[in-house]
Design a protein around this motif. Structure first.
Motif, PDB file in Angstrom:
ATOM      1  N   UNK A 150       0.831  -1.202   0.000  1.00  0.00           N
ATOM      2  CA  UNK A 150       0.000   0.000   0.000  1.00  0.00           C
ATOM      3  C   UNK A 150       0.868   1.255   0.000  1.00  0.00           C
ATOM      4  N   UNK A 151       1.963   1.246   0.763  1.00  0.00           N
ATOM      5  CA  UNK A 151       2.873   2.396   0.777  1.00  0.00           C
ATOM      6  C   UNK A 151       3.533   2.577  -0.591  1.00  0.00           C
ATOM      7  N   UNK A 152       3.962   1.473  -1.166  1.00  0.00           N
ATOM      8  CA  UNK A 152       4.613   1.532  -2.474  1.00  0.00           C
ATOM      9  C   UNK A 152       3.643   2.059  -3.534  1.00  0.00           C
ATOM     10  N   UNK A 153       2.421   1.606  -3.472  1.00  0.00           N
ATOM     11  CA  UNK A 153       1.405   2.070  -4.427  1.00  0.00           C
ATOM     12  C   UNK A 153       1.106   3.553  -4.213  1.00  0.00           C
ATOM     13  N   UNK A 154       0.995   3.981  -2.955  1.00  0.00           N
ATOM     14  CA  UNK A 154       0.701   5.389  -2.656  1.00  0.00           C
ATOM     15  C   UNK A 154       1.795   6.297  -3.205  1.00  0.00           C
ATOM     16  N   UNK A 155       3.049   5.883  -3.045  1.00  0.00           N
ATOM     17  CA  UNK A 155       4.153   6.684  -3.569  1.00  0.00           C
ATOM     18  C   UNK A 155       4.086   6.762  -5.089  1.00  0.00           C
ATOM     19  N   UNK A 156       3.832   5.646  -5.733  1.00  0.00           N
ATOM     20  CA  UNK A 156       3.757   5.620  -7.192  1.00  0.00           C
ATOM     21  C   UNK A 156       2.606   6.468  -7.708  1.00  0.00           C
ATOM     22  N   UNK A 157       1.446   6.333  -7.075  1.00  0.00           N
ATOM     23  CA  UNK A 157       0.272   7.088  -7.524  1.00  0.00           C
ATOM     24  C   UNK A 157       0.474   8.590  -7.344  1.00  0.00           C
ATOM     25  N   UNK A 158       1.330   8.968  -6.384  1.00  0.00           N
ATOM     26  CA  UNK A 158       1.602  10.380  -6.140  1.00  0.00           C
ATOM     27  C   UNK A 158       2.868  10.874  -6.834  1.00  0.00           C
ATOM     28  N   UNK A 159       3.473  10.022  -7.656  1.00  0.00           N
ATOM     29  CA  UNK A 159       4.644  10.439  -8.426  1.00  0.00           C
ATOM     30  C   UNK A 159       5.883  10.677  -7.596  1.00  0.00           C
ATOM     31  N   UNK A 160       6.036   9.916  -6.495  1.00  0.00           N
ATOM     32  CA  UNK A 160       7.166  10.093  -5.588  1.00  0.00           C
ATOM     33  C   UNK A 160       8.042   8.851  -5.537  1.00  0.00           C
ATOM     34  N   UNK A 161       9.342   9.062  -5.372  1.00  0.00           N
ATOM     35  CA  UNK A 161      10.263   7.977  -5.093  1.00  0.00           C
ATOM     36  C   UNK A 161      10.304   7.729  -3.587  1.00  0.00           C
ATOM     37  N   UNK A 162      10.449   6.482  -3.196  1.00  0.00           N
ATOM     38  CA  UNK A 162      10.796   6.155  -1.808  1.00  0.00           C
ATOM     39  C   UNK A 162      12.313   6.003  -1.790  1.00  0.00           C
ATOM     40  N   UNK A 163      13.018   6.908  -1.096  1.00  0.00           N
ATOM     41  CA  UNK A 163      14.457   7.061  -1.327  1.00  0.00           C
ATOM     42  C   UNK A 163      15.329   6.389  -0.284  1.00  0.00           C
ATOM     43  N   UNK A 164      14.843   6.259   0.950  1.00  0.00           N
ATOM     44  CA  UNK A 164      15.659   5.624   1.984  1.00  0.00           C
ATOM     45  C   UNK A 164      14.762   5.115   3.109  1.00  0.00           C
ATOM     46  N   UNK A 165      15.170   3.991   3.690  1.00  0.00           N
ATOM     47  CA  UNK A 165      14.540   3.449   4.890  1.00  0.00           C
ATOM     48  C   UNK A 165      15.513   3.675   6.037  1.00  0.00           C
ATOM     49  N   UNK A 166      15.149   4.552   6.972  1.00  0.00           N
ATOM     50  CA  UNK A 166      16.036   4.879   8.088  1.00  0.00           C
ATOM     51  C   UNK A 166      15.759   3.933   9.245  1.00  0.00           C
ATOM     52  N   UNK A 167      16.752   3.133   9.572  1.00  0.00           N
ATOM     53  CA  UNK A 167      16.581   2.095  10.588  1.00  0.00           C
ATOM     54  C   UNK A 167      17.528   2.366  11.756  1.00  0.00           C
ATOM     55  N   UNK A 168      17.321   1.637  12.840  1.00  0.00           N
ATOM     56  CA  UNK A 168      18.167   1.758  14.025  1.00  0.00           C
ATOM     57  C   UNK A 168      18.792   0.402  14.339  1.00  0.00           C
ATOM     58  N   UNK A 169      20.053   0.439  14.683  1.00  0.00           N
ATOM     59  CA  UNK A 169      20.724  -0.743  15.206  1.00  0.00           C
ATOM     60  C   UNK A 169      21.920  -0.276  16.032  1.00  0.00           C
ATOM     61  N   UNK A 170      22.504  -1.200  16.788  1.00  0.00           N
ATOM     62  CA  UNK A 170      23.604  -0.849  17.686  1.00  0.00           C
ATOM     63  C   UNK A 170      24.660  -1.946  17.612  1.00  0.00           C
ATOM     64  N   UNK A 171      25.778  -1.604  16.980  1.00  0.00           N
ATOM     65  CA  UNK A 171      26.873  -2.560  16.849  1.00  0.00           C
ATOM     66  C   UNK A 171      27.944  -2.351  17.924  1.00  0.00           C
ATOM     67  N   UNK A 172      27.772  -1.331  18.774  1.00  0.00           N
ATOM     68  CA  UNK A 172      28.762  -1.058  19.823  1.00  0.00           C
ATOM     69  C   UNK A 172      28.334  -1.805  21.080  1.00  0.00           C
ATOM     70  N   UNK A 173      28.644  -3.094  21.089  1.00  0.00           N
ATOM     71  CA  UNK A 173      28.233  -3.953  22.201  1.00  0.00           C
ATOM     72  C   UNK A 173      29.249  -5.078  22.343  1.00  0.00           C
ATOM     73  N   UNK A 174      29.787  -5.287  23.542  1.00  0.00           N
ATOM     74  CA  UNK A 174      30.785  -6.354  23.708  1.00  0.00           C
ATOM     75  C   UNK A 174      30.213  -7.761  23.571  1.00  0.00           C
ATOM     76  N   UNK A 175      28.882  -7.884  23.602  1.00  0.00           N
ATOM     77  CA  UNK A 175      28.235  -9.191  23.516  1.00  0.00           C
ATOM     78  C   UNK A 175      28.030  -9.572  22.051  1.00  0.00           C
ATOM     79  N   UNK A 176      28.723 -10.607  21.565  1.00  0.00           N
ATOM     80  CA  UNK A 176      28.571 -10.984  20.150  1.00  0.00           C
ATOM     81  C   UNK A 176      27.148 -11.425  19.803  1.00  0.00           C
TER      82      UNK A 176
END
Length: 310
Positions: A88-114
């Motif tokens: 639905x999001x992809x269709x909404x962007x297309x119907x409105x003539x917009x690109x979806x340019x980036x997905x901003x995510x969160x993660x944390x690699x600074x952790x001593x626990x593998x």
């Protein structure tokens, strides 16, 4: 006069008035090889981690009505990850003539626990697949942080200058971060989704730390997400250092006063730095002020247009 000469003269007669009209109207042709930078807006501009999420569909509609070229999606703002919602999001962007340019995510690699690091590697890989399903060519990465300052509000008071965990060093943090990103790269390449490491609060607060990670990895599938508002010192020196490696830029504005701080950023100057560095990617607005987005986002767009479309 032969037939070819007659045709050439006829063509010249048709073209000449167009050129004269452009001159009369003061039109200035764009410099050869240069096109206007495209402007996007992050859904974060409409929702600053408050209790009720602002619907992404409404962001898409507002962005289209204002004349943005694209939308950046904040992952945690998504209602869910079901195929129906994603489509639905992809269709909404297309119907409105917009690109979806980036997905901003969160993660944390600074952790001593593998085990903890592997959990965030797996999360990142899942988000790569999600971006691919949305037709998004890039995801934002964080390095992560030590979490020795528990409150993000308190972290902002010291501009991200967080001490390491007792018994550990920054060199260890760099190693964990580099290895974790490298573990994600095969999935990124397979999906055709770039990773963009941000100068976000944590290990990559300082531009030199971000460049240390970027240069250690040196993958065509890793670039830099340059955030204009996330510099503890002189932002223009930091922007100049990161600009040659930037694949996307997040441009902060602070109408109504910032949620954590307020900066007076010179966007014509920033646009000049990016232009000289050869940047041709998207500039994505992150309006981080307290003014309602209905009025602050349009004002921010005009600031970016004035700076980047000259």
């Amino acid at each position: 006069m032969n037939r070819r000469q007659a045709l050439q003269m006829g063509a010249a007669a048709v073209v000449a008035p167009v050129g004269n009209l452009a001159a009369e109207q003061g039109a200035v042709p764009a410099p050869a090889g240069r096109r206007p930078v495209k402007l996007a807006v992050s859904t974060y501009s409409y929702w600053h981690f408050k209790a009720e999420k602002y619907p992404i569909e409404r962001v898409i509609e507002h962005a289209a009505s204002l004349g943005f070229d694209g939308v950046e999606i904040l992952h945690v703002q998504m209602a869910d990850e079901t195929p129906a919602y994603v489509n639905a999001l992809k269709k909404a962007a297309f119907r409105n003539g917009l690109d979806l340019v980036m997905l901003s995510i969160h993660q944390d690699f600074v952790d001593p626990d593998p085990v903890a690091r592997q959990k965030d590697v797996d999360h990142t890989k899942g988000c790569i697949d999600l971006a691919s399903a949305l037709g998004i060519p890039c995801i934002r990465l964080n390095s992560g942080r030590w979490n020795t300052i528990a409150s993000f509000d308190d972290l902002m008071k010291v501009k991200g200058d967080e001490p390491p965990l007792p018994g550990h060093t920054e060199d260890e943090a760099f190693k964990w971060c580099i290895e974790s990103i490298e573990a994600c790269l095969p999935a990124a390449e397979k999906a055709g989704v770039m990773l963009a490491l941000e100068n976000h609060w944590g290990l990559t607060t300082r531009p030199e730390n971000l460049l240390r990670i970027y240069q250690a990895i040196r993958s065509p599938w890793l670039g830099i997400n340059l955030d204009t508002g996330n510099f503890p010192g002189d932002p223009y020196a930091g922007i100049e250092a990161l600009a040659p490696h930037a694949v996307i830029v997040q441009a902060k504005t602070y109408y109504g006063g910032g949620e954590w701080y307020t900066l007076d950023l010179d966007y014509p100057r920033i646009a000049g730095i990016l232009r000289r560095a050869g940047f041709r990617g998207y500039v994505s607005l992150e309006m981080e002020g307290k003014e309602p987005p209905a009025s602050a986002v349009p004002k921010s767009l005009e600031v970016l247009r004035a700076a980047f479309h000259r």
